[in-house]
Design an enzyme around this catalytic site. Sequence first.
Site, PDB file in Angstrom:
ATOM      1  N   HIS A 166       0.679  -1.102  -0.223  1.00 24.20           N
ATOM      2  CA  HIS A 166      -0.082   0.006   0.098  1.00 24.20           C
ATOM      3  C   HIS A 166       0.896   1.302   0.015  1.00 24.20           C
ATOM      4  O   HIS A 166       1.975   1.169   0.383  1.00 24.20           O
ATOM      5  CB  HIS A 166      -0.896   0.154   1.236  1.00 24.20           C
ATOM      6  N   CYS A 253      -2.650   1.027   9.610  1.00 26.96           N
ATOM      7  CA  CYS A 253      -3.708  -0.134   9.213  1.00 26.96           C
ATOM      8  C   CYS A 253      -4.780  -0.562  10.322  1.00 26.96           C
ATOM      9  O   CYS A 253      -5.966  -0.793   9.827  1.00 26.96           O
ATOM     10  CB  CYS A 253      -3.062  -1.307   8.712  1.00 26.96           C
TER      11      CYS A 253
HETATM   12  C1  CIR Z   1      -3.601  -7.477   3.785  1.00 27.43           C
HETATM   13  O1  CIR Z   1      -2.645  -8.109   2.984  1.00 27.43           O
HETATM   14  O2  CIR Z   1      -4.547  -7.049   3.417  1.00 27.43           O
HETATM   15  C2  CIR Z   1      -3.106  -7.409   5.345  1.00 27.43           C
HETATM   16  N1  CIR Z   1      -2.447  -8.723   5.733  1.00 27.43           N
HETATM   17  C3  CIR Z   1      -2.330  -6.335   5.723  1.00 27.43           C
HETATM   18  C4  CIR Z   1      -3.169  -5.021   5.500  1.00 27.43           C
HETATM   19  C5  CIR Z   1      -2.319  -3.818   5.783  1.00 27.43           C
HETATM   20  N2  CIR Z   1      -3.197  -2.469   5.600  1.00 27.43           N
HETATM   21  C6  CIR Z   1      -2.514  -1.339   5.451  1.00 27.43           C
HETATM   22  O3  CIR Z   1      -1.532  -1.262   5.128  1.00 27.43           O
HETATM   23  N3  CIR Z   1      -3.759  -0.447   5.557  1.00 27.43           N
END
Ligand code: CIR
Length: 258
Positions: A166, A253
């Site tokens: 991201h 996140c």
């Molecule tokens: C994913 O791959 O979607 C989750 N394991 C990690 C999400 C991380 N979110 C973020 O950077 N906003």
Amino acid sequence: MAKFSHVIVRRPGKSLCDGITSAPELGKPIYEKAIKQHDAYIEALKQCGVDVTVLPAMEEYPDSCFVEDTAVITRCGAIIDNPGAGTRNGEAKEMEPTIRQFFDDDHIAHITAPGTLEGGDVMMVGDHFYVGRSARTNEEGIRQFIEILEGWGLSGSEVPLEYVLHLKTGVNYLEDNNMLVSGEFKTKPDFEKYNKVEIPEDEAYAANCIWVNGTVIVPEGYPTVLKAVQDLGYKTLTVDTSEYRKIDGGLSCLSLRF
Ligand code: CIR
């Protein structure tokens, strides 16, 4: 400057160990440890003067503690995302009733298929929103997002991503023109006008810090980044996020801040 009064978080479930990861070599998250770290995260947020809404775990969605990806909340309204990760797509619908406690119909918009967008790809800098074009956020999602923003008198621009999951995996705005940048973001022209603090490769994970009302929360165990943030004059708090890191999650996140 931004000022946050509310934060939404969701407790991790035991299914966290099945979260999506690009780094299986780090091992699986340990649930008991993840819960303790989540408690400390909530405590740190409270110390920054925000009300924290804590939603219950959803075992059916292993990554659902990463609420940031389900919505983008601006000072003018909330945008419910359409997450690009198949196993995560339903999380946005589950978040909507909570967002409706804070915003009425006129102040809620949606990203819809074929557009996809995850909040981790959105970085707010005042009334401008940078949007990463990633494996999770596509061109149509960005087009819809910018159209919604412009309808509210805000603006947005696309930042193509090359290596990271991201946008905010590698770049985070700390207010006061200060920006933490790692890897590919050190040289992107989009961020030239900011006071960029370059993060060394061995601490790249800690580019994901969060500014909350003048305090910066920094992941525990990254001394170079901690010192750099303190040298900028910020009060800091540290929170251990080791279990979330195992599945590509960081401090931003884990919450929606507005
Ligand atoms: C994913 O791959 O979607 C989750 N394991 C990690 C999400 C991380 N979110 C973020 O950077 N906003």
